[in-house]
Design an enzyme around this catalytic site. Sequence first.
Site, PDB file in Angstrom:
ATOM      1  N   GLU A  98       0.832  -1.214   0.000  1.00  0.00           N
ATOM      2  CA  GLU A  98       0.000   0.000   0.000  1.00  0.00           C
ATOM      3  C   GLU A  98       0.863   1.259   0.000  1.00  0.00           C
ATOM      4  O   GLU A  98       0.539   2.247  -0.642  1.00  0.00           O
ATOM      5  CB  GLU A  98      -0.934   0.015   1.217  1.00  0.00           C
ATOM      6  CG  GLU A  98      -1.993  -1.073   1.221  1.00  0.00           C
ATOM      7  CD  GLU A  98      -2.981  -0.971   0.076  1.00  0.00           C
ATOM      8  OE1 GLU A  98      -2.545  -0.958  -1.093  1.00  0.00           O
ATOM      9  OE2 GLU A  98      -4.198  -0.945   0.327  1.00  0.00           O
ATOM     10  N   THR A 131      -5.285   6.478  -5.925  1.00  0.00           N
ATOM     11  CA  THR A 131      -5.446   6.744  -4.487  1.00  0.00           C
ATOM     12  C   THR A 131      -4.550   7.911  -4.062  1.00  0.00           C
ATOM     13  O   THR A 131      -4.965   8.771  -3.284  1.00  0.00           O
ATOM     14  CB  THR A 131      -5.107   5.473  -3.676  1.00  0.00           C
ATOM     15  OG1 THR A 131      -6.047   4.476  -4.049  1.00  0.00           O
ATOM     16  CG2 THR A 131      -5.218   5.712  -2.184  1.00  0.00           C
TER      17      THR A 131
END
Length: 308
Positions: free
Chosen positions: A129, A181
Amino acid sequence: MKKIQVLAPATIANLVCGFDILGLALDAPNDNMEIQLRNTPGITITHSDAFGLPTEPTQNVAGVAVQALLDAYPNKNIGVDIVIDKIIKPGSGLGSSAASAAGAVAGVNYLLDHFFTKEALVQFAMYGEKLASGVKHADNIAPCIYGGITLIKSIFPLDIVALHVPKLYVTVVHPQIEVKTSDARQILKKEVALKDAIKQWGNIAGLVAGLYKEDYELISRSLEDVLIEPIRSILIPCFDEIKKAAINCGALGGGISGSGPSIFMLSKEAITAQQVQLRMQEIYTKIGLQHYTYCTTINTNGIQINEL
Ligand code: HSE
């Protein structure tokens, strides 16, 4: 050497009011990968999909996550071969990077006879991530690994709480635009007003209480986001129209899935979820925007592993 198939579920992060702290796993879609260990160090990554993601392990979310796991494993002569068939489109807001990272570490851990705990796997997968979005967050990783609905009470130190899962149907529409994101985080305000924070934590507490009490009215009233949605929703075509239409169909509520552009809605009944799906399709078809929809349920088992 044993070869396994790993099915890593799509996930919905934030659950409207719980930015970076709440997430759930879906029964569909799932990424599919094959993993095998070998007795020589190194990681190879091959894609059997057409997304053109990096295969260099240091540039690949599964690669960095598995490297973190191998760095913590005592035997340094182990290597890993991973073949990824991505079904969850990158940039969809459905936890595509989390599925790769979490699926890969869960698969390797299975082949290492469960040497690491689930919590350790979350730690390793968060490196993926960080590579994908610039920050470590576990609200896709944790539900992917644990299944169900998870609260990430804290990531430093890591504190994951598996929440009660009442019967819920989930409808998702993924308009075919990509929202990174990292970009969707960049546009957020760094500070919030106290009155907004009070509303938001009232909603988070209400949602968690609603899940435990299986109080669908309370769940519905708590699916409100006064901090993130007003900023991010402008990136998503017809967001307000879809939300209104879904609620008119009888959905409990919903909002942006993760950082978008997917939108999700929760319903108490399957028939409502199907009607929501039709309305979503109608709205995007009317403006000629390509889209995928999913009408599914909550995956309570997390990652599934089959020996090949
Ligand atoms: N909580 C993260 C965000 C999830 O909203 O940026 C990203 O998938």
